[in-house]
Design a protein around this motif. Structure first.
Motif, PDB file in Angstrom:
ATOM      1  N   UNK A  65       0.841  -1.190   0.000  1.00 13.95           N
ATOM      2  CA  UNK A  65       0.000   0.000   0.000  1.00 13.95           C
ATOM      3  C   UNK A  65       0.879   1.244   0.000  1.00 13.95           C
ATOM      4  N   UNK A  66       0.262   2.370  -0.256  1.00 16.23           N
ATOM      5  CA  UNK A  66       0.980   3.628  -0.288  1.00 16.23           C
ATOM      6  C   UNK A  66       0.170   4.694   0.434  1.00 16.23           C
ATOM      7  N   UNK A  67       0.866   5.655   0.993  1.00 17.52           N
ATOM      8  CA  UNK A  67       0.275   6.902   1.421  1.00 17.52           C
ATOM      9  C   UNK A  67       0.569   7.871   0.289  1.00 17.52           C
ATOM     10  N   UNK A  68      -0.424   8.638  -0.139  1.00 20.48           N
ATOM     11  CA  UNK A  68      -0.225   9.545  -1.270  1.00 20.48           C
ATOM     12  C   UNK A  68      -0.426  10.989  -0.829  1.00 20.48           C
ATOM     13  N   UNK A  69       0.564  11.820  -1.125  1.00 19.15           N
ATOM     14  CA  UNK A  69       0.466  13.253  -0.919  1.00 19.15           C
ATOM     15  C   UNK A  69       0.078  13.864  -2.257  1.00 19.15           C
ATOM     16  N   UNK A  70      -1.107  14.472  -2.328  1.00 19.83           N
ATOM     17  CA  UNK A  70      -1.598  15.068  -3.572  1.00 19.83           C
ATOM     18  C   UNK A  70      -1.282  16.559  -3.552  1.00 19.83           C
ATOM     19  N   UNK A  71      -0.516  16.991  -4.545  1.00 18.27           N
ATOM     20  CA  UNK A  71      -0.083  18.388  -4.626  1.00 18.27           C
ATOM     21  C   UNK A  71      -0.761  19.112  -5.775  1.00 18.27           C
ATOM     22  N   UNK A  72      -1.062  20.380  -5.557  1.00 16.56           N
ATOM     23  CA  UNK A  72      -1.502  21.232  -6.663  1.00 16.56           C
ATOM     24  C   UNK A  72      -0.267  21.932  -7.215  1.00 16.56           C
ATOM     25  N   UNK A  73      -0.396  22.530  -8.378  1.00 18.01           N
ATOM     26  CA  UNK A  73       0.723  23.282  -8.930  1.00 18.01           C
ATOM     27  C   UNK A  73       1.367  22.659 -10.149  1.00 18.01           C
ATOM     28  N   UNK A  74       0.859  21.541 -10.607  1.00 17.43           N
ATOM     29  CA  UNK A  74       1.359  20.938 -11.832  1.00 17.43           C
ATOM     30  C   UNK A  74       2.664  20.184 -11.673  1.00 17.43           C
ATOM     31  N   UNK A  75       3.218  19.736 -12.796  1.00 17.99           N
ATOM     32  CA  UNK A  75       4.432  18.917 -12.787  1.00 17.99           C
ATOM     33  C   UNK A  75       5.624  19.591 -12.094  1.00 17.99           C
ATOM     34  N   UNK A  76       5.705  20.914 -12.207  1.00 20.76           N
ATOM     35  CA  UNK A  76       6.812  21.627 -11.588  1.00 20.76           C
ATOM     36  C   UNK A  76       6.773  21.490 -10.066  1.00 20.76           C
ATOM     37  N   UNK A  77       5.573  21.515  -9.490  1.00 23.34           N
ATOM     38  CA  UNK A  77       5.428  21.353  -8.039  1.00 23.34           C
ATOM     39  C   UNK A  77       5.861  19.949  -7.615  1.00 23.34           C
ATOM     40  N   UNK A  78       5.534  18.950  -8.408  1.00 22.38           N
ATOM     41  CA  UNK A  78       5.935  17.571  -8.120  1.00 22.38           C
ATOM     42  C   UNK A  78       7.461  17.473  -8.148  1.00 22.38           C
ATOM     43  N   UNK A  79       8.086  18.050  -9.156  1.00 27.09           N
ATOM     44  CA  UNK A  79       9.544  18.004  -9.272  1.00 27.09           C
ATOM     45  C   UNK A  79      10.229  18.767  -8.139  1.00 27.09           C
ATOM     46  N   UNK A  80       9.650  19.901  -7.731  1.00 27.75           N
ATOM     47  CA  UNK A  80      10.232  20.656  -6.596  1.00 27.75           C
ATOM     48  C   UNK A  80      10.141  19.841  -5.310  1.00 27.75           C
ATOM     49  N   UNK A  81       8.997  19.163  -5.103  1.00 32.91           N
ATOM     50  CA  UNK A  81       8.841  18.339  -3.898  1.00 32.91           C
ATOM     51  C   UNK A  81       9.860  17.205  -3.917  1.00 32.91           C
ATOM     52  N   UNK A  82      10.056  16.590  -5.064  1.00 31.26           N
ATOM     53  CA  UNK A  82      11.052  15.523  -5.191  1.00 31.26           C
ATOM     54  C   UNK A  82      12.440  16.039  -4.805  1.00 31.26           C
ATOM     55  N   UNK A  83      12.822  17.187  -5.335  1.00 30.65           N
ATOM     56  CA  UNK A  83      14.133  17.759  -5.034  1.00 30.65           C
ATOM     57  C   UNK A  83      14.276  18.051  -3.533  1.00 30.65           C
ATOM     58  N   UNK A  84      13.231  18.591  -2.897  1.00 31.63           N
ATOM     59  CA  UNK A  84      13.276  18.871  -1.444  1.00 31.63           C
ATOM     60  C   UNK A  84      13.477  17.585  -0.655  1.00 31.63           C
ATOM     61  N   UNK A  85      12.704  16.541  -1.004  1.00 32.71           N
ATOM     62  CA  UNK A  85      12.791  15.298  -0.251  1.00 32.71           C
ATOM     63  C   UNK A  85      14.110  14.581  -0.489  1.00 32.71           C
ATOM     64  N   UNK A  86      14.623  14.606  -1.707  1.00 29.68           N
ATOM     65  CA  UNK A  86      15.936  14.011  -1.975  1.00 29.68           C
ATOM     66  C   UNK A  86      16.991  14.747  -1.147  1.00 29.68           C
ATOM     67  N   UNK A  87      16.839  16.064  -1.023  1.00 28.75           N
ATOM     68  CA  UNK A  87      17.744  16.851  -0.196  1.00 28.75           C
ATOM     69  C   UNK A  87      17.703  16.456   1.270  1.00 28.75           C
ATOM     70  N   UNK A  88      16.582  15.872   1.709  1.00 31.77           N
ATOM     71  CA  UNK A  88      16.446  15.395   3.087  1.00 31.77           C
ATOM     72  C   UNK A  88      16.966  13.971   3.243  1.00 31.77           C
ATOM     73  N   UNK A  89      17.374  13.362   2.120  1.00 30.71           N
ATOM     74  CA  UNK A  89      17.962  12.028   2.181  1.00 30.71           C
ATOM     75  C   UNK A  89      16.995  10.864   2.124  1.00 30.71           C
ATOM     76  N   UNK A  90      15.779  11.076   1.634  1.00 30.28           N
ATOM     77  CA  UNK A  90      14.823   9.968   1.556  1.00 30.28           C
ATOM     78  C   UNK A  90      15.291   8.929   0.551  1.00 30.28           C
ATOM     79  N   UNK A  91      14.824   7.695   0.749  1.00 31.81           N
ATOM     80  CA  UNK A  91      15.129   6.616  -0.200  1.00 31.81           C
ATOM     81  C   UNK A  91      14.124   6.679  -1.347  1.00 31.81           C
TER      82      UNK A  91
END
Length: 121
Positions: A65-91
């Motif tokens: 199963x997954x927990x899903x965080x739904x973001x508004x703001x289009x693909x750019x918002x998804x990519x920014x969130x990815x960059x922030x989380x990678x910066x926090x060291x997530x797997x």
């Protein structure tokens, strides 16, 4: 009578998992016990971390199963969130990609639980 829904994520160490989720989601728990910690996600919705009696649960056990965080703001918002989380060291489980429902990616918490980020429907 009001209703609520609680999404329970099974973890090995609830306080450790709570620190991870608090940092990742930038929120604080609303309820804490040594083995059960909940985050208020909005009216009637909680995310709970529970380290109850679960034999054989390790980060190596595949999660279905997954927990899903739904973001508004289009693909750019998804990519920014990815960059922030990678910066926090997530797997990272799945790097950002376009699916039929929009841009998405998947990461895992320290216990192997999956967290998807996707656009708001």
């Amino acid at each position: 009578m009001s209703s609520s829904i609680v999404f329970i994520v099974y973890v090995n160490d609830a306080p450790e998992a709570a620190r991870f989720y608090a940092d990742l989601l930038e929120i604080k728990p609303g309820f804490q016990t040594p083995g059960y910690i909940a985050f208020d996600l909005g009216e009637g919705v909680d995310l709970a971390l529970w380290s109850g009696q679960l034999d054989g649960l390790t980060p190596a056990v595949p999660r279905t199963s997954e927990v899903c965080l739904a973001l508004s703001g289009g693909p750019e918002a998804i990519d920014r969130q990815f960059a922030r989380w990678v910066g926090k060291g997530v797997r990272v489980v799945s790097e950002p990609r376009d699916e039929v429902f929009g841009r998405t990616f998947v990461v895992a918490d320290p216990d192997g639980n999956l967290i998807r980020v996707a656009p708001v429907d």
